[in-house]
Write an enzyme that holds these catalytic residues in place. Structure first.
Site, PDB file in Angstrom:
ATOM      1  N   SER A 167      47.924  31.826  37.245  1.00 28.44           N
ATOM      2  CA  SER A 167      47.264  33.043  36.781  1.00 28.44           C
ATOM      3  C   SER A 167      48.116  33.740  35.715  1.00 28.44           C
ATOM      4  O   SER A 167      48.493  33.089  34.740  1.00 28.44           O
ATOM      5  CB  SER A 167      46.968  33.939  37.994  1.00 28.44           C
ATOM      6  OG  SER A 167      45.923  34.821  37.711  1.00 28.44           O
ATOM      7  N   ASP A 289      35.409  30.896  38.778  1.00 32.77           N
ATOM      8  CA  ASP A 289      36.375  32.004  38.800  1.00 32.77           C
ATOM      9  C   ASP A 289      35.658  33.342  38.630  1.00 32.77           C
ATOM     10  O   ASP A 289      35.013  33.587  37.614  1.00 32.77           O
ATOM     11  CB  ASP A 289      37.406  31.808  37.674  1.00 32.77           C
ATOM     12  CG  ASP A 289      38.670  32.636  37.872  1.00 32.77           C
ATOM     13  OD1 ASP A 289      38.568  33.756  38.417  1.00 32.77           O
ATOM     14  OD2 ASP A 289      39.756  32.163  37.492  1.00 32.77           O
ATOM     15  N   HIS A 344      38.928  31.256  41.655  1.00 37.25           N
ATOM     16  CA  HIS A 344      40.288  31.438  41.155  1.00 37.25           C
ATOM     17  C   HIS A 344      41.327  30.887  42.147  1.00 37.25           C
ATOM     18  O   HIS A 344      41.329  31.269  43.313  1.00 37.25           O
ATOM     19  CB  HIS A 344      40.520  32.943  40.962  1.00 37.25           C
ATOM     20  CG  HIS A 344      41.740  33.285  40.152  1.00 37.25           C
ATOM     21  ND1 HIS A 344      41.915  32.856  38.858  1.00 37.25           N
ATOM     22  CD2 HIS A 344      42.825  34.028  40.453  1.00 37.25           C
ATOM     23  CE1 HIS A 344      43.064  33.328  38.398  1.00 37.25           C
ATOM     24  NE2 HIS A 344      43.648  34.043  39.343  1.00 37.25           N
TER      25      HIS A 344
END
Ligand SMILES: *[C@@H]1O[C@H](CO)[C@@H](O)[C@H](O)[C@H]1NC(C)=O
Ligand SMILES: *[C@@H]1O[C@H](CO)[C@@H](O)[C@H](O)[C@H]1NC(C)=O
Ligand SMILES: *[C@@H]1O[C@H](CO)[C@@H](O)[C@H](O)[C@H]1NC(C)=O
Ligand SMILES: *[C@@H]1O[C@H](CO)[C@@H](O)[C@H](O)[C@H]1NC(C)=O
Ligand SMILES: *[C@@H]1O[C@H](CO)[C@@H](O)[C@H](O)[C@H]1NC(C)=O
Length: 380
Positions: A167, A289, A344
């Protein structure tokens, strides 16, 4: 009201802030006990497992298989030694997270003997590190990471390192390559998972309405104060916030992203040279996501949220005019776009192992050309 609360909080000293924000904080405890638990994790039998934790430094995990324990006389053998792997975690995570240690184990199961280094921005782990993922000046955080990696005895003597950014850790490691590539340990393969290379248009959806840190951060991002030096030097996600409807302010005030993406009039040529010098930049996007808005940011695409139109990297000036070296890297076969199904950071051990086999390992290895290509998208 939330806005004022957060503003007041942001001006508190770090230790107090950390305690207020994370009431479960372990900031006033030592972490050595916590971390020794990691030794109870299952370890492959053939691997001798040595773990060193220095509370004042970053977390390091050294894994040595027997064949690498004996000092080798034969210099040719060093070509077989897997490169060390550096990991930068995401927002709200901390370096001593069990999941990160499991990732280190997976790397070792694919490439026995890999030295893994998990970055903690503050040095040490636990809530102080988690807090630093929300609050701080990213430029300063990055600078301290560059020095920490450059001072590590193993990293600084390795021919190069491989890297994983989860991330926001993905764009921070890219920033590391651009800003410190000339003097800190050189990166060979960088894999980013669900990163915000082209910024975020919204802060991630808060899990609950009473998560006021999250709600407050969101409010700050949506208000005009997001562009103040005060917020830009303190709220980490604000430093990769990028609003195409307020682009001039972004260019004028973004503390991190506008700079590392070389979006301003004056470009830093070193950034482009350093990215082009990578062997591989692998960008993984999660198809479902809903945390990163827009998820296409993970592939450097630009999304107009009003019209829902997506401009792919290849059609953007950052690529066409090669502001940061992505075009040059692509032309030598070094830029891979991957997609994983799911939300995600929802990956399986199998996905990770496939990636580690494909992109990490000995310094002398060659990389295969991607086999199954689907336009810009390459499925694992
Ligand atoms: C470009 O970036 C490098 C690495 O961070 C830095 O040393 C240099 O001063 C920068 N150059 C300019 C013109 O800003
Ligand atoms: C962040 O830190 C850098 C380095 O100390 C400094 O130059 C910059 O002005 C800071 N950013 C803000 C918005 O204060
Ligand atoms: C951005 O900076 C330029 C140059 O300093 C200035 O002319 C312009 O008004 C600024 N834009 C905004 C929206 O503040
Ligand atoms: C986004 O799309 C809308 C609707 O098509 C358009 O009016 C707007 O100018 C676009 N925004 C940008 C920044 O291109
Ligand atoms: C996570 O991935 C697994 C396996 O691909 C899938 O079965 C599951 O539905 C995914 N979960 C989410 C929330 O995306």
């Amino acid at each position: 009201m939330q806005l004022r609360q957060l503003t007041v909080l942001l001006s508190l000293p770090t230790a107090i802030l950390s305690f207020v924000v994370f009431p479960e904080a372990e900031v006033f405890q030592t972490h050595s006990e916590d971390l020794s638990l990691a030794l109870t994790l299952p370890v492959p039998k053939y691997v001798e497992f040595i773990e060193a934790v220095h509370p004042e430094q970053r977390i390091q995990i050294t894994r040595l298989s027997p064949e690498h324990v004996e000092p080798t006389e034969d210099l040719e053998d060093t070509d077989d030694q897997p490169l060390p792997v550096v990991i930068w975690h995401g927002l709200g995570d901390s370096a001593d997270n069990k999941g990160l240690k499991e990732v280190a184990e997976l790397i070792d199961s694919v490439h026995p003997g890999t030295y893994t280094y998990i970055i903690s921005v503050v040095g040490g782990a636990g809530s102080a590190d988690r807090q630093a993922s929300f609050f701080g000046n990213v430029t300063e955080q990055l600078e301290s990471v560059c020095h920490a990696l450059a001072e590590d005895n193993i990293l600084k003597t390795a021919p190069a390192v491989d890297a994983i950014g989860f991330s926001q850790g993905g764009q921070f490691l890219r920033g590391y390559v651009e800003r410190c590539g000339g003097w800190a340990p050189k990166v060979r393969s960088l894999i980013t998972f669900g990163s915000q290379h082209n910024g975020i248009a919204e802060f991630q959806k808060c899990k609950s309405t009473t998560d006021w840190v999250c709600q407050g951060a969101n409010a700050l991002l949506k208000s005009s104060t997001v562009w103040s030096d005060f917020v830009q030097s303190r709220l980490v996600p604000a430093q990769y916030y990028r609003d195409t409807n307020d682009f001039e302010n972004y260019l004028n005030h973004s503390n991190f992203l506008a700079d590392i993406n070389n979006e301003r009039k004056v470009k830093n040529a070193t950034y482009a040279e350093n990215i082009a010098a990578l062997e591989k930049l692998v960008m993984v996007v999660f198809d479902e996501d809903r945390t990163v808005i827009p998820k296409e940011s993970g592939w450097f695409a630009e999304v107009n949220l009003t019209s829902a139109s997506v401009t792919q990297l290849k059609d953007r000036p950052i690529y066409m005019e090669d502001w940061i070296g992505l075009k040059k890297l692509d032309e030598k076969g070094g830029l891979d776009f991957l997609a994983l199904p799911g939300e995600h950071m929802n990956f399986s051990d199998k996905d990770l192992k496939a990636l580690f086999a494909r992109y990490f390992g000995p310094s002398g290895r060659k990389f295969e050309k991607p086999s199954k290509e689907d336009g810009w998208k390459l499925e694992l």
